[in-house]
Scaffold this active site. Structure first.
Site, PDB file in Angstrom:
ATOM      1  N   GLY A 254       0.783  -1.229   0.000  1.00 52.56           N
ATOM      2  CA  GLY A 254       0.000   0.000   0.000  1.00 52.56           C
ATOM      3  C   GLY A 254       0.814   1.279   0.000  1.00 52.56           C
ATOM      4  O   GLY A 254       0.249   2.368   0.114  1.00 52.56           O
ATOM      5  N   TYR A 340     -11.345   5.405  -9.891  1.00 52.02           N
ATOM      6  CA  TYR A 340     -10.912   5.991  -8.609  1.00 52.02           C
ATOM      7  C   TYR A 340     -10.737   7.509  -8.681  1.00 52.02           C
ATOM      8  O   TYR A 340     -10.157   8.098  -7.773  1.00 52.02           O
ATOM      9  CB  TYR A 340      -9.547   5.423  -8.180  1.00 52.02           C
ATOM     10  CG  TYR A 340      -9.401   3.932  -8.265  1.00 52.02           C
ATOM     11  CD1 TYR A 340     -10.181   3.083  -7.502  1.00 52.02           C
ATOM     12  CD2 TYR A 340      -8.425   3.367  -9.100  1.00 52.02           C
ATOM     13  CE1 TYR A 340     -10.013   1.706  -7.573  1.00 52.02           C
ATOM     14  CE2 TYR A 340      -8.255   1.997  -9.173  1.00 52.02           C
ATOM     15  CZ  TYR A 340      -9.051   1.172  -8.410  1.00 52.02           C
ATOM     16  OH  TYR A 340      -8.880  -0.175  -8.479  1.00 52.02           O
ATOM     17  N   CYS A 367     -16.404   4.320 -26.037  1.00 48.73           N
ATOM     18  CA  CYS A 367     -17.751   4.879 -26.108  1.00 48.73           C
ATOM     19  C   CYS A 367     -18.347   5.027 -24.730  1.00 48.73           C
ATOM     20  O   CYS A 367     -19.228   4.254 -24.325  1.00 48.73           O
ATOM     21  CB  CYS A 367     -18.623   4.013 -27.004  1.00 48.73           C
ATOM     22  SG  CYS A 367     -18.176   4.278 -28.707  1.00 48.73           S
ATOM     23  N   TYR A 396      -1.283  -1.253 -12.062  1.00 46.01           N
ATOM     24  CA  TYR A 396      -2.737  -1.357 -12.100  1.00 46.01           C
ATOM     25  C   TYR A 396      -3.379  -0.738 -13.344  1.00 46.01           C
ATOM     26  O   TYR A 396      -4.563  -0.423 -13.330  1.00 46.01           O
ATOM     27  CB  TYR A 396      -3.363  -0.741 -10.834  1.00 46.01           C
ATOM     28  CG  TYR A 396      -2.899  -1.407  -9.553  1.00 46.01           C
ATOM     29  CD1 TYR A 396      -3.279  -2.711  -9.252  1.00 46.01           C
ATOM     30  CD2 TYR A 396      -2.067  -0.745  -8.654  1.00 46.01           C
ATOM     31  CE1 TYR A 396      -2.842  -3.332  -8.089  1.00 46.01           C
ATOM     32  CE2 TYR A 396      -1.632  -1.357  -7.478  1.00 46.01           C
ATOM     33  CZ  TYR A 396      -2.033  -2.652  -7.202  1.00 46.01           C
ATOM     34  OH  TYR A 396      -1.604  -3.262  -6.052  1.00 46.01           O
TER      35      TYR A 396
HETATM   36  N1  LLP Z   1      -0.898  -6.867  -0.212  1.00 47.14           N
HETATM   37  C1  LLP Z   1      -2.217  -7.068  -0.291  1.00 47.14           C
HETATM   38  C2  LLP Z   1      -2.835  -8.073   0.575  1.00 47.14           C
HETATM   39  C3  LLP Z   1      -2.997  -6.318  -1.185  1.00 47.14           C
HETATM   40  O1  LLP Z   1      -4.295  -6.525  -1.253  1.00 47.14           O
HETATM   41  C4  LLP Z   1      -2.363  -5.365  -2.020  1.00 47.14           C
HETATM   42  C5  LLP Z   1      -3.131  -4.570  -2.968  1.00 47.14           C
HETATM   43  C6  LLP Z   1      -0.981  -5.208  -1.909  1.00 47.14           C
HETATM   44  C7  LLP Z   1      -0.274  -5.952  -0.989  1.00 47.14           C
HETATM   45  C8  LLP Z   1      -0.205  -4.248  -2.757  1.00 47.14           C
HETATM   46  O2  LLP Z   1      -0.592  -2.920  -2.595  1.00 47.14           O
HETATM   47  P1  LLP Z   1       0.295  -1.780  -3.308  1.00 47.14           P
HETATM   48  O3  LLP Z   1       1.648  -1.824  -2.676  1.00 47.14           O
HETATM   49  O4  LLP Z   1       0.348  -2.103  -4.758  1.00 47.14           O
HETATM   50  O5  LLP Z   1      -0.425  -0.531  -3.062  1.00 47.14           O
HETATM   51  N2  LLP Z   1      -6.383  -1.306  -8.298  1.00 47.14           N
HETATM   52  C9  LLP Z   1      -6.067  -0.333  -7.274  1.00 47.14           C
HETATM   53  C10 LLP Z   1      -5.171  -0.905  -6.213  1.00 47.14           C
HETATM   54  C11 LLP Z   1      -5.706  -2.165  -5.581  1.00 47.14           C
HETATM   55  C12 LLP Z   1      -4.781  -2.743  -4.547  1.00 47.14           C
HETATM   56  C13 LLP Z   1      -5.224  -4.099  -4.146  1.00 47.14           C
HETATM   57  N3  LLP Z   1      -4.396  -4.717  -3.170  1.00 47.14           N
HETATM   58  C14 LLP Z   1      -5.444   0.898  -7.938  1.00 47.14           C
HETATM   59  O6  LLP Z   1      -5.335   0.944  -9.162  1.00 47.14           O
HETATM   60  O7  LLP Z   1      -5.118   1.877  -7.267  1.00 47.14           O
END
Ligand code: LLP
Length: 441
Positions: A254, A340, A367, A396
């Site tokens: 995150g 988002y 479209c 993403y």
């Molecule tokens: N660990 C778990 C359990 C997760 O669910 C996620 C992301 C991560 C790690 C990695 O998070 P990151 O470091 O990439 O922020 N589609 C959305 C983001 C969805 C994230 C889902 N889980 C976007 O485009 O912002």
């Protein structure tokens, strides 16, 4: 060229004497001539440097850290190979992601398997391939996994995914740490304790530790601290009540990245500082042994390496209202603005230094009125044939892409040291009908 203008782009970004954007030593206009438009360009040096930065910042503060790349941010064979070479672990959420890891010979012990509704077939795959950890999300999964492991006369190595009830202040679609979420065992309701008790009792389960993930992208460090406080207190209670030893702990991923120049995002070192210092202080205070720390960065490893490049086609000027500059991609390859309200910046890859003279809106080709990539951005004069480059498109975008309107997916190239190689070919119209069985009734 002001370096500032390129500060969101990959670390190798530059401008050549034709005023063209250069990535990984490759002229982007030339890349589009060679591979077609639109095009996703990934810079290998940026991916590697992000992997190294995460591992360095965490391991230098806390040696027993495992950094597992969250492959949902973007995975294919080329990316998996780089992650493997950098010595990171891999966080997967589906049989598909697991299969990419297998295809490049990833060490299964370094693979983590997440998900709130893993299928029996996926759990079997995880057990048969000997994945390092299955992160169990709910009681249904815990019981099923125990049964599947018993059938193989093996033990499943797990972490329990907990829900600490902490708000990370992210978009509601990407918030997972609050009580009202489909993910994890809530601590506040007593369900997490039930899960620990059950996991300790089940004969074919080995409970190594606890996991939580609050949301994405989290642009403050405070939520990690709050999450650690709640989960470590819970671990201490479980130790006292059920003799549970937490050998491993993950605060998930995150970690935020900068999408727009004005955003204030903590550096990796601040996330590492906050997580490690709180982990050390709290475990000492609560009398807990120091666990192995597992972090799961996805976006922050891959986002900056990727640049989406589009070609301008039609331009619709509505006097005193808005100028829509339409490009040959959009929500099919980047759903994030529509889903988002994600914000991006852009520049012209064939006129990098041209002065901004007007405000435009960059619209996609799909479209749907919501298919707007960037609303009201200051740009130079734009004409058909110009190339719009949007930075920070590495995470993403590609993995959430669709074939809406039966538009094929763009090609993806990896650039490095002046060379480009295709890592996913552009889809053809025939690909779009590949799985249709017959046109006849
Ligand atoms: N660990 C778990 C359990 C997760 O669910 C996620 C992301 C991560 C790690 C990695 O998070 P990151 O470091 O990439 O922020 N589609 C959305 C983001 C969805 C994230 C889902 N889980 C976007 O485009 O912002």
């Amino acid at each position: 060229m002001s370096a500032k203008r390129l500060n969101l782009f990959p670390i190798t970004a530059d401008v050549n004497r034709h005023d063209h954007l250069v990535l990984g030593g490759c002229d982007c206009a030339a890349l589009l001539r060679k591979y077609g438009s639109p095009l996703y360009v990934f810079d290998e040096a940026t991916i590697r440097s992000q992997c190294q930065e995460y591992m360095h910042e965490f391991k230098s503060r806390y040696r027993d850290t495992t950094a597992a790349y969250a492959s949902k941010a973007f995975i294919n064979k080329a990316v998996a190979q780089i992650i493997k070479e950098e010595g990171m672990g891999l966080d997967t959420v589906s049989g598909g992601e697991i299969n990419v890891a297998r295809a490049v010979g990833f060490d299964p012990v370094k693979v983590f398997f997440h998900g709130n509704n893993k299928s029996e077939a996926e759990l079997n795959m995880a057990l048969d391939w000997g994945l390092g950890r299955i992160v169990v999300d709910n009681l249904h999964e815990l019981e099923l996994l125990n049964r599947l492991a018993a059938g193989r006369k093996i033990k499943a190595n797990i972490l329990l995914r907990l829900n600490p009830g902490v708000d990370p202040h992210t978009h509601k679609h990407t918030t997972t740490g609050i009580l009202d979420s489909k993910f994890g065992f809530p601590i506040g309701t007593g369900q997490a304790e039930e899960a620990v008790k059950k996991a300790l009792l089940l004969k074919n389960i080995v409970l190594h530790g606890l996991h939580f993930h609050l949301g994405s992208p989290i642009s403050e460090t405070a939520p990690y601290k709050q999450g650690l406080e709640v989960v470590l207190k819970f671990a201490a209670a479980m130790k006292a009540k059920h003799s549970f030893t937490m050998k491993e702990l993950s605060p998930g991923g995150g970690f935020a990245v900068r999408y727009i120049s004005s955003a204030e995002i903590p550096p990796v070192s601040s996330y590492a500082d906050s997580i490690v210092s709180n982990l050390i202080a709290l475990t000492s205070k609560l009398g807990l042994p120091k666990p192995r720390l597992i972090i799961e960065p996805g976006r922050s490893i891959i986002a900056r390496s990727g640049v989406a490049i589009y070609t301008v086609g039609s331009i619709k000027d509505i006097p005193s209202v808005r100028t829509y500059v339409c490009v040959d991609g959009g929500m099919g390859d980047n759903i994030r603005p529509a889903l988002y309200e994600a914000k991006y910046e852009a520049l012209l890859a064939n006129k990098v230094n041209a002065r901004n003279t007007r405000k435009i809106t960059i619209a996609g080709r799909y479209c749907e009125s919501g298919d707007i990539l960037i609303r009201d951005i200051a740009m130079p004069e734009v004409t058909a044939g110009d190339l719009v480059a949007i930075p920070v498109c590495g995470a993403y975008c590609v993995p959430m892409s669709s074939n809406y309107n039966m538009v094929p997916h763009p090609a993806i190239v990896m650039v490095s040291a002046g060379r480009s190689r295709i890592i996913r070919r552009r889809q053809k119209y025939s690909d779009l009908m590949k799985y249709d069985i017959s046109g006849k009734s």
